[in-house]
Design an enzyme around this catalytic site. Structure first.
Site, PDB file in Angstrom:
ATOM      1  N   GLU A  60     -24.173   1.579 -64.152  1.00  0.00           N
ATOM      2  CA  GLU A  60     -23.118   1.267 -63.339  1.00  0.00           C
ATOM      3  C   GLU A  60     -22.116   2.094 -63.292  1.00  0.00           C
ATOM      4  OE1 GLU A  60     -19.674  -2.471 -63.468  1.00  0.00           O
ATOM      5  OE2 GLU A  60     -20.941  -2.053 -65.174  1.00  0.00           O
ATOM      6  N   LYS A 148     -21.368  -5.814 -56.506  1.00  0.00           N
ATOM      7  CA  LYS A 148     -21.157  -6.683 -57.546  1.00  0.00           C
ATOM      8  C   LYS A 148     -20.309  -7.803 -57.257  1.00  0.00           C
ATOM      9  CE  LYS A 148     -19.986  -6.146 -62.379  1.00  0.00           C
ATOM     10  NZ  LYS A 148     -19.224  -5.330 -63.333  1.00  0.00           N
ATOM     11  N   CYS A 184     -24.472  -5.411 -64.258  1.00  0.00           N
ATOM     12  CA  CYS A 184     -23.466  -5.797 -65.668  1.00  0.00           C
ATOM     13  C   CYS A 184     -23.278  -7.330 -65.402  1.00  0.00           C
ATOM     14  CB  CYS A 184     -22.587  -4.879 -65.688  1.00  0.00           C
ATOM     15  SG  CYS A 184     -21.991  -4.742 -67.540  1.00  0.00           S
ATOM     16  N   LEU A 359      -4.584  13.148 -96.674  1.00  0.00           N
ATOM     17  CA  LEU A 359      -4.988  12.483 -97.737  1.00  0.00           C
ATOM     18  C   LEU A 359      -3.838  11.952 -98.714  1.00  0.00           C
ATOM     19  CD1 LEU A 359      -8.051  14.597 -98.869  1.00  0.00           C
ATOM     20  CD2 LEU A 359      -8.059  12.702 -97.483  1.00  0.00           C
ATOM     21  N   SER A 365      -7.944   6.848 -96.565  1.00  0.00           N
ATOM     22  CA  SER A 365      -7.803   8.360 -96.165  1.00  0.00           C
ATOM     23  C   SER A 365      -9.152   8.940 -96.715  1.00  0.00           C
ATOM     24  CB  SER A 365      -6.514   9.164 -96.524  1.00  0.00           C
ATOM     25  OG  SER A 365      -6.350   9.118 -98.067  1.00  0.00           O
TER      26      SER A 365
END
Length: 609
Positions: A60, A148, A184, A359, A365
Site C-alpha cells: 500500500e 480502498k 490493508c 549515563l 540508561s
C-alpha cells in the site's frame, strides 16, 4: 514439488499433482517516504528487460511511501508525484508489449490517486484523493483500478482526513484466473465498519483463485498473529488463498515490519522475514477445475472486533490486585529486534552516523546504551556521556565505567557540581530567593541536557532518550532535561518490562548489564537518599494501574474494584493527566504496543479532569 503448510509448519500437504500456474512476487520494499526517485527507479529495475514473468505485488502506498500525512496535500509534492508518474509511464509504455491474451507479467502497487474536477488542472486543488491500487504491465501506463473502501481513523491512522473512500469491489482477471483486490484495512471490517468488502466479495458469488491484500501495516507486539489469523478467516470465507504484502521501514516512531505472507484457511504457505527488505516468491499451483456451482454459504466475514477495538487489549492478569502479564521470550526477541531497527532507521533517514547516550548509573540508561550498541551497523558509532552531580553516588560512577568498558563504548565524564553551585548562586542573586526543591532538582537535569546537546552539536551525534513508559505516563522526568532526545527506544515499555528486557539481553548475550545495576533501587539522584518510590507507587503497582487506564480504558472505580488502593489509582490518574504537556513536547517513541504515546496519542493538554 510444492507444499502447503498448516499452522506452525508442523503439518504439510503435498500438492505435487498440480502444475505451477504462475509465480507471485511479494515485494517487501524499504524506501524513505517521498523518495520518488528511489521508488520509481526500483520499479523500473523490476520491470526492465531482466524482469521476472509473473504477478508482482507491492505494498500500500508504494508509489510515495506511507504514512505521507500532510504531504498528500502539498502542491509541490503533488506536482513532483505527477512528474514522476509521467516519467515512469514514458518508460513503461516504451517497453515491448506482451501478446494480447498471453500477458505473463502484471504489477499491482499502491499509491494516491488524485481526482480533479473538469474545471481544475493537474496543478490545481484535487477534488478527491483515493488510496488506490495501480496496475501496470509492459507497454502500458500505470492505471488505478481499485480504491480502498475502509479508511482507518484510529491510533496512528488519519486516512479520512485525506482520502475519499472507494465504493466498489474489484475482481481482476489475470491469465484466466480471478484475483480479488483489497487494501490493508479492507480485510479488517467489524460490526462498526461502514461496509464489509470481504463479505460483499463472497456475496457476489464468483469463484476466486487468489485474494490480494496490499498493506502498510504498522508493527506492534502480537500484530503478526492478528494478521495471519484474520487472513485465514478471509481465506475460509472466500475459499481462496491470500497474498499479503507489507512494507518495511521506520517512520519516526512508527515501524513497519514486513512479515509478508501467503495464507490458506488452514495455515501459512510462505512467509517473509521481519524488518528487512525482501522479495517473497510463491509458486501458485493451478488448482483443480472448478465446477460451475454456487459457492457454499458461509457467515459474514466480520470478526468480533475491529482493528480499532484491539487498542483496548487486555494484558492484566487475574490476581487481586492485577499485574501486567510478563512479555514472553518471543515478544522480548521481537521487541529487541524492533528497537534496534527503529534506532538504525531514525539515524539513517535523518542523516546521523553517531549516537550519544547520557549515563546515570541506573538501569534505563544502561539498557539504552546496550540496545544502541547492539543496533550499531557498519559506519555507525556510539559515545556515552556521564555527568555526575552533588548527589551522584560513587557506585553510580563505578558502574558507569564498568558498563562502558564491557561494551567497549568510549565514555566522557563531565561533572556538573560546580556548574550547579554557580547556577544556584546566580539565581539567588537575580531573584533574592534560593533555588530549592523541584526547581533545584530540575536545574541539574537541564544542565545535563545543556551539555548533552552541546556535544551533539559539536560532534553531529544523535541523542538517544532514556525515559521509560512509566516515567513518561506520570511525568516523572524533567521537560527539556532528561526528557530530551531524538527518539525514545524505551518509551513504550513500562519499568517492569524494562527489567524483563534487560534480563533477556543478559540471557542472550552473557550479562552485558551488571547484575548490580539491575538490583539497585531506582533513583534520579537529585537529592540525598532519593528513591523513585518516594514519589510513586512501586513500579509493579504503578505499571498495572497505568496499563488499566491506558490500554484497558478502565476507570478509577474499575481498578479499585479489582483490588488497587483508591489513593494510588487517583494519584496515578491525576499525574497522568497533568503530564500531558510533557508528552506533547516529547520525542518520537518507538511503537511496540497496541496503545502507545506518540503519534497515535492525541489528548488535549488543557482540560478539566
Amino acid at each position: 514439488m510444492l507444499e502447503w503448510c498448516s499452522g506452525d509448519s508442523s503439518h504439510w500437504v503435498t500438492l505435487s499433482q498440480f502444475e505451477i500456474f504462475v509465480k507471485i512476487y511479494l515485494h517487501q520494499t524499504h524506501h524513505s517516504i517521498a523518495d520518488l526517485d528511489g521508488i520509481f527507479s526500483y520499479l523500473e529495475e523490476q520491470m526492465g528487460p531482466q524482469k521476472s514473468p509473473g504477478l508482482h505485488l507491492f505494498p500500500e502506498g508504494q508509489l510515495v511511501g506511507y504514512p505521507l500525512q500532510d504531504l498528500y496535500l502539498d502542491p509541490s509534492f503533488i506536482g513532483s508525484f505527477h512528474k514522476a508518474l509521467e516519467k515512469f509511464n514514458a518508460f513503461s509504455t516504451s517497453m515491448e508489449r506482451e501478446k494480447e491474451g498471453e500477458e505473463e507479467t502484471l504489477f499491482l502497487l499502491g499509491g494516491p490517486e488524485y481526482e480533479y474536477s473538469s474545471r481544475s488542472t493537474p496543478r490545481g486543488i484535487p477534488q478527491n484523493i483515493y488510496n488506490s491500487i495501480y496496475a501496470v504491465s509492459p507497454g502500458h501506463p500505470l492505471k488505478p483500478i481499485y480504491r480502498k473502501q475502509l479508511l482507518p481513523g484510529y491510533d496512528i491512522f488519519d486516512e479520512p482526513k485525506y482520502f475519499t473512500p472507494g465504493t466498489e469491489n474489484k475482481v481482476l482477471s489475470f491469465r484466466g484466473k480471478k484475483l480479488a483486490l483489497l487494501i490493508c484495512e479492507d480485510m479488517w471490517s467489524s460490526p462498526s465498519s461502514p461496509c464489509d468488502p470481504v463479505s460483499l466479495l463472497g456475496e457476489e458469488g464468483a469463484p476466486l483463485d487468489l485474494i490480494v491484500n496490499l498493506s502498510a501495516s504498522p508493527f506492534h507486539l502480537e500484530k503478526d498473529h492478528m494478521r495471519t489469523e484474520r487472513a485465514k478467516e478471509v481465506c475460509h470465507h472466500l475459499r481462496a488463498p491470500l497474498a499479503y504484502v507489507n512494507r518495511v521501514g521506520g517512520e519516526d516512531g512508527i515501524l513497519f515490519d514486513g512479515g509478508s505472507f501467503v495464507a490458506h484457511e488452514n495455515g501459512i504457505l510462505a512467509k517473509a522475514p521481519f524488518f528487512e527488505k525482501n522479495v517473497l516468491v510463491w509458486e501458485m499451483p493451478s488448482s483443480p477445475k472448478k465446477e460451475n456451482v454456487s459457492p457454499p454459504k458461509v457467515p459474514k466475514a466480520r470478526p468480533r472486533k475491529g482493528a480499532w477495538e484491539s487498542l483496548f487489549h487486555f494484558r492484566l492478569d487475574d490476581r487481586n490486585p492485577p499485574q501486567i502479564r510478563p512479555l514472553n521470550r518471543d515478544d522480548l526477541d521481537l521487541a529487541l529486534a524492533a528497537i534496534q531497527f527503529g534506532l538504525r532507521e531514525y539515524a539513517d533517514k535523518n542523516g546521523f552516523q553517531k549516537f550519544l547516550v547520557a549515563l546515570s548509573g541506573g538501569l534505563d540508561s544502561a539498557l539504552v546504551l546496550t540496545l544502541t550498541k547492539l543496533a550499531l551497523a557498519p559506519g555507525l558509532t556510539l559515545e556515552a556521556l556521564s555527568m555526575p552531580g552533588n548527589f551522584t553516588s560513587p557506585k553510580s560512577n563505578e558502574l558507569t565505567r564498568s558498563l562502558c568498558e564491557k561494551l567497549e563504548v568510549p565514555c566522557r565524564f563531565l561533572p556538573i557540581k560546580f556548574l550547579h553551585a554557580s547556577s544556584r548562586q546566580a539565581f539567588l542573586s537575580a531573584f533574592d530567593s534560593p533555588l530549592e526543591g523541584i526547581a533545584d532538582e530540575n536545574i541539574q537535569s537541564r544542565l545535563r541536557a545543556l551539555f548533552l546537546y552541546a556535544r551533539s552539536n559539536q560532534d553531529g551525534a544523535m541523542v538517544v532518550n532514556t525515559s521509560n513508559k512509566s516515567e513518561l505516563s506520570v511525568g516523572y522526568s524533567t521537560q527539556y532535561g532528561d526528557g530530551v532526545g531524538a527518539v525514545s527506544p524505551l518509551g513504550d515499555l513500562y519499568k517492569s518490562e524494562v527489567y524483563q528486557l534487560a534480563h533477556h539481553i543478559n540471557d542472550r548475550y552473557g550479562s552485558l548489564i551488571d547484575p548490580e545495576i539491575l538490583g539497585r533501587p531506582p533513583s534520579a539522584e537529585l537529592r540525598p537518599g532519593q528513591k523513585d518510590s518516594d514519589s510513586l507507587p512501586e513500579y509493579p503497582v504503578l505499571d498495572a494501574i497505568l496499563e488499566g487506564l491506558t490500554s484497558y480504558g478502565l476507570s478509577v472505580s474499575d481498578l479499585v474494584e479489582r483490588g488497587h488502593r483508591r489513593e494510588d489509582v487517583e494519584k496515578v490518574r491525576r499525574l497522568q493527566s497533568l503530564s500531558e504537556f510533557k508528552r506533547s513536547s516529547f520525542c518520537p517513541v518507538i511503537k511496540l504496543k497496541f496503545k502507545s504515546y506518540g503519534f497515535g496519542h492525541r489528548v488535549p493538554i488543557s482540560k478539566k479532569l
